[in-house]
Design an enzyme around this catalytic site. Structure first.
Site, PDB file in Angstrom:
ATOM      1  N   ARG A  57       0.809  -1.238   0.000  1.00  0.00           N
ATOM      2  CA  ARG A  57       0.000   0.000   0.000  1.00  0.00           C
ATOM      3  C   ARG A  57       0.828   1.266   0.000  1.00  0.00           C
ATOM      4  NH1 ARG A  57      -2.673  -3.966   1.725  1.00  0.00           N
ATOM      5  NH2 ARG A  57      -0.666  -4.438   2.621  1.00  0.00           N
ATOM      6  N   THR A  58       1.788   1.358   0.901  1.00  0.00           N
ATOM      7  CA  THR A  58       2.497   2.636   1.058  1.00  0.00           C
ATOM      8  C   THR A  58       3.268   2.953  -0.221  1.00  0.00           C
ATOM      9  OG1 THR A  58       2.694   2.065   3.387  1.00  0.00           O
ATOM     10  CG2 THR A  58       3.999   3.933   2.611  1.00  0.00           C
ATOM     11  N   LYS A  86      26.661  -4.288  -1.753  1.00  0.00           N
ATOM     12  CA  LYS A  86      28.135  -4.188  -1.723  1.00  0.00           C
ATOM     13  C   LYS A  86      28.609  -3.583  -0.411  1.00  0.00           C
ATOM     14  CE  LYS A  86      27.869  -3.074  -6.625  1.00  0.00           C
ATOM     15  NZ  LYS A  86      27.885  -1.904  -7.518  1.00  0.00           N
ATOM     16  N   ARG A 107      11.338   3.823   3.516  1.00  0.00           N
ATOM     17  CA  ARG A 107      10.924   2.820   4.523  1.00  0.00           C
ATOM     18  C   ARG A 107      12.149   1.999   4.880  1.00  0.00           C
ATOM     19  NH1 ARG A 107       5.778  -1.182   4.599  1.00  0.00           N
ATOM     20  NH2 ARG A 107       4.834   0.815   5.156  1.00  0.00           N
ATOM     21  N   HIS A 135       4.956   5.977  11.464  1.00  0.00           N
ATOM     22  CA  HIS A 135       4.471   5.813  10.084  1.00  0.00           C
ATOM     23  C   HIS A 135       3.491   6.973   9.845  1.00  0.00           C
ATOM     24  CE1 HIS A 135       3.320   4.094   6.386  1.00  0.00           C
ATOM     25  NE2 HIS A 135       2.938   2.883   6.760  1.00  0.00           N
TER      26      HIS A 135
END
Ligand code: CP
Length: 308
Positions: A57-58, A86, A107, A135
């Site tokens: 969703r986000t 890396k 995120r 959030h």
């Protein structure tokens, strides 16, 4: 009110006036979110999307918001296909991406990562979830959903589920303190809201009630906000097993509920809301996920300085 270049890290950074302005702007942009009207508000703006944790969703609602406003999405893509593999650290990654994009949507599994990223760059950073931390953009869409589908000012709300690790409910409680909400927290004792959040709410004049009985909590509320037990954040899998089925919303449970009760959930759900509930007038969670589009459109347009 100045939004241009504002970092969106925690709901604690937003005043009620700022939140109301985002929600009012989302109202105006909703026809564009539904593709009923066209817009090029974000024309010429590039937004970098960095997701170090899974999301449906986000990530997708941010990308939809950007595309509907004719901006460009620059995606890091799968972390495995980037130079993170890396050994490049987040700070260097952010310093590099600020040269490519006008805003960074991040995120990350580590609490505090969005704040750290914002300190590394003058490009605005939007926290799309930092571990068990915050959030904030989920909270904007939660507040918008309440305003649209129930009520926000003085809302009587029961917040249920994983209140310990669930970042969405941490952000939500701070935001609701601006709206004279009557908050009942429902969880097994192992998953209670962190004490510092309860203390912060008290300092803001909000006394929350705490219970482990869902039946009692839903008697007289406008909104029941349910969250998933956050399996991925449990240090001990045995503890997760003990609490994994502790709260379940069924049609049987809702028989005596307020007929106007709205059930919200940030999604994804696992087993905490029975699928039979989806077909009742109480279910509001799929509408809620759509509202992520107009709300994120509003936030991006304001932060990019494309509207005021
Ligand atoms: N509500 C929410 O944050 O969902 P995703 O994890 O799918 O983005």
């Amino acid at each position: 009110m100045r939004f241009k270049d504002f970092d969106t890290i925690s709901m604690k950074d937003f005043s009620r006036d700022m939140i109301d302005h985002i929600l009012d702007t989302a109202d105006k942009l909703e026809p564009i979110a539904k593709n009923e009207e066209k817009s090029d508000i974000l024309n010429g703006k590039i937004l970098a999307v960095l997701f170090f944790e899974p999301s449906t969703r986000t990530r997708m609602s941010f990308e939809t918001a950007i595309k509907r406003l004719n901006g460009d999405v620059l995606s890091l893509g799968a972390v495995d296909a980037s130079s993170i593999t890396k050994g490049e650290n987040l700070a260097d990654t952010i310093r590099v991406i600020e040269g490519y994009a006008d805003g960074i949507i991040l995120r990350h599994p580590k609490e505090g990562s969005a704040k750290m990223a914002a300190e590394m760059t003058s490009t605005p950073v939007i926290n799309a979830g930092d571990g068990a931390g915050h959030h904030p953009t989920q909270t904007f869409l939660d507040l918008y959903t309440m305003r649209r589908e129930s009520r926000l000012e003085g809302v009587k709300i029961a917040i249920a589920g994983d209140l310990k690790y669930g970042r969405t409910v941490h952000s939500l409680c701070y935001a609701l303190s601006h709206y004279n909400a009557d908050i009942t927290l429902v969880s097994p004792k192992e998953l209670r809201m962190p004490r510092e959040i309860i203390r912060d709410l008290k300092n803001r004049g909000i006394e929350v009630k705490q219970t482990d009985s869902m039946e009692d909590a839903i008697q007289d509320v406008d909104v029941l906000y349910v969250t998933r037990i956050q399996k991925e954040r449990f240090p001990d899998p045995a503890e997760y097993q003990r609490v994994s089925t502790s709260l379940q919303i069924t049609t049987e449970l809702l028989k005596n509920a307020n007929p106007d009760l709205k059930i919200m959930h940030p999604l994804p759900r696992v087993n905490e809301i029975d699928s039979g509930v989806d077909f009742t007038s109480h279910a509001c969670y799929f509408k809620q996920s759509f509202y992520g589009v107009p709300v994120r459109m509003a936030l991006l347009s304001l932060i990019m300085g494309c509207i005021e």
